[in-house]
Write a protein that holds these residues in place. Structure first.
Motif, PDB file in Angstrom:
ATOM      1  N   LEU A 213       8.985  -1.647 -15.207  1.00  0.00           N
ATOM      2  CA  LEU A 213       7.945  -2.524 -14.675  1.00  0.00           C
ATOM      3  C   LEU A 213       7.899  -2.468 -13.151  1.00  0.00           C
ATOM      4  O   LEU A 213       6.818  -2.369 -12.556  1.00  0.00           O
ATOM      5  N   ALA A 214       9.071  -2.511 -12.529  1.00  0.00           N
ATOM      6  CA  ALA A 214       9.126  -2.534 -11.064  1.00  0.00           C
ATOM      7  C   ALA A 214       8.540  -1.275 -10.453  1.00  0.00           C
ATOM      8  O   ALA A 214       7.898  -1.324  -9.403  1.00  0.00           O
ATOM      9  N   LEU A 215       8.733  -0.130 -11.110  1.00  0.00           N
ATOM     10  CA  LEU A 215       8.291   1.152 -10.567  1.00  0.00           C
ATOM     11  C   LEU A 215       6.920   1.553 -11.104  1.00  0.00           C
ATOM     12  O   LEU A 215       6.626   2.738 -11.263  1.00  0.00           O
TER      13      LEU A 215
ATOM     14  N   LEU B 138      11.932  -2.965  -6.413  1.00  0.00           N
ATOM     15  CA  LEU B 138      11.128  -1.792  -6.067  1.00  0.00           C
ATOM     16  C   LEU B 138      11.612  -1.178  -4.761  1.00  0.00           C
ATOM     17  O   LEU B 138      11.806   0.041  -4.668  1.00  0.00           O
ATOM     18  N   ARG B 139      11.797  -1.999  -3.738  1.00  0.00           N
ATOM     19  CA  ARG B 139      12.229  -1.482  -2.435  1.00  0.00           C
ATOM     20  C   ARG B 139      13.585  -0.800  -2.524  1.00  0.00           C
ATOM     21  O   ARG B 139      13.775   0.317  -1.999  1.00  0.00           O
TER      22      ARG B 139
ATOM     23  N   GLY C 196       6.469  10.853  -6.141  1.00  0.00           N
ATOM     24  CA  GLY C 196       6.889   9.569  -6.680  1.00  0.00           C
ATOM     25  C   GLY C 196       7.004   9.604  -8.194  1.00  0.00           C
ATOM     26  O   GLY C 196       7.993   9.126  -8.767  1.00  0.00           O
ATOM     27  N   LYS C 197       6.015  10.175  -8.845  1.00  0.00           N
ATOM     28  CA  LYS C 197       6.038  10.266 -10.306  1.00  0.00           C
ATOM     29  C   LYS C 197       7.253  11.056 -10.782  1.00  0.00           C
ATOM     30  O   LYS C 197       7.899  10.689 -11.771  1.00  0.00           O
TER      31      LYS C 197
ATOM     32  N   THR D 203       0.832  -1.209   0.000  1.00  0.00           N
ATOM     33  CA  THR D 203       0.000   0.000   0.000  1.00  0.00           C
ATOM     34  C   THR D 203       0.863   1.253   0.000  1.00  0.00           C
ATOM     35  O   THR D 203       0.593   2.224  -0.726  1.00  0.00           O
ATOM     36  N   GLN D 204       1.926   1.231   0.802  1.00  0.00           N
ATOM     37  CA  GLN D 204       2.866   2.351   0.863  1.00  0.00           C
ATOM     38  C   GLN D 204       3.475   2.620  -0.519  1.00  0.00           C
ATOM     39  O   GLN D 204       3.553   3.772  -0.967  1.00  0.00           O
ATOM     40  N   PHE D 205       3.878   1.561  -1.203  1.00  0.00           N
ATOM     41  CA  PHE D 205       4.495   1.709  -2.520  1.00  0.00           C
ATOM     42  C   PHE D 205       3.486   2.214  -3.557  1.00  0.00           C
ATOM     43  O   PHE D 205       3.819   3.043  -4.401  1.00  0.00           O
TER      44      PHE D 205
END
Length: 202
Positions: A133-135, A187-188, A57-58, A46-48
């Protein structure tokens, strides 16, 4: 008293838990640990998702992907220059401007540089594709932890859907490997590098 046993849920013919025969843990305790870590994964997901959709973030993601693309473009330009240098070497040799030894030496140097650059190009292109993809909300790990509700109790269906394996060492330390873990880690790690923060689900 609760029984002391190995946690050995079966999935696709293999045990979810990887453990030496001597390693045992109270099953209720293990269930509590697994459920807590599962719920934390949902909180992190949810945080991500909120971060990916946020203005900050964008902006960070766009700048990061642009930097990867710029590095890839520079490599392509370098590749073009190597091709031009190779053509120049052939032309110089044909016009007798360089002797055979110099020509062969130049070609070998250009081949070595081209092989190295080709490998780096493939690696950079792969990095860019995976980062895109990851982001994004299409990250396989995010999709996995978005398609079912947050569990409030542990059941075999949830375990098999979300957990790849559970490891128990001699000191009864539990390590849980979730499915699509490589996408979570990418991602992390990128999130923490871009924001300087830590993804902990809090």
């Amino acid at each position: 008293a609760d029984s002391i046993m190995e946690y050995a849920c079966q999935s696709s013919g293999s045990s979810v838990l990887e453990s030496h025969p001597q390693n045992h843990i109270n099953k209720k305790l293990l269930d509590v640990i697994v459920l807590a870590q599962l719920q934390n994964q949902f909180r992190i997901a949810t945080q991500f998702k909120h971060w990916i959709l946020s203005c900050e973030g964008k902006k960070l993601i766009s700048a990061y992907l642009d930097s990867l693309q710029a590095a890839l473009d520079q490599m392509y330009q370098h590749s073009c220059r190597l091709a031009e240098n190779r053509a120049d070497a052939f032309e110089s040799h044909a016009d007798s401007l360089i002797d055979d030894k110099t020509f062969c030496l130049q070609l070998e140097q250009l081949r070595t540089q081209s092989r190295t650059l080709s490998s780096e190009l493939a690696q950079q292109a792969d990095t860019l594709v995976k980062a895109r993809l990851a982001l994004s909300l299409s990250n396989p790990w995010l999709i996995l932890f978005s398609k079912i509700p947050v569990p409030h109790k542990l059941d075999s269906s949830t375990v098999h859907q979300l957990i790849e394996r559970i490891e128990l060492n001699y000191s009864e330390q539990v390590t849980i490997h979730f499915k699509e873990e490589s996408w979570f880690l990418l991602l992390r790690n990128t999130y923490e590098a871009l924001t300087g923060g830590e993804a902990n689900g809090s």
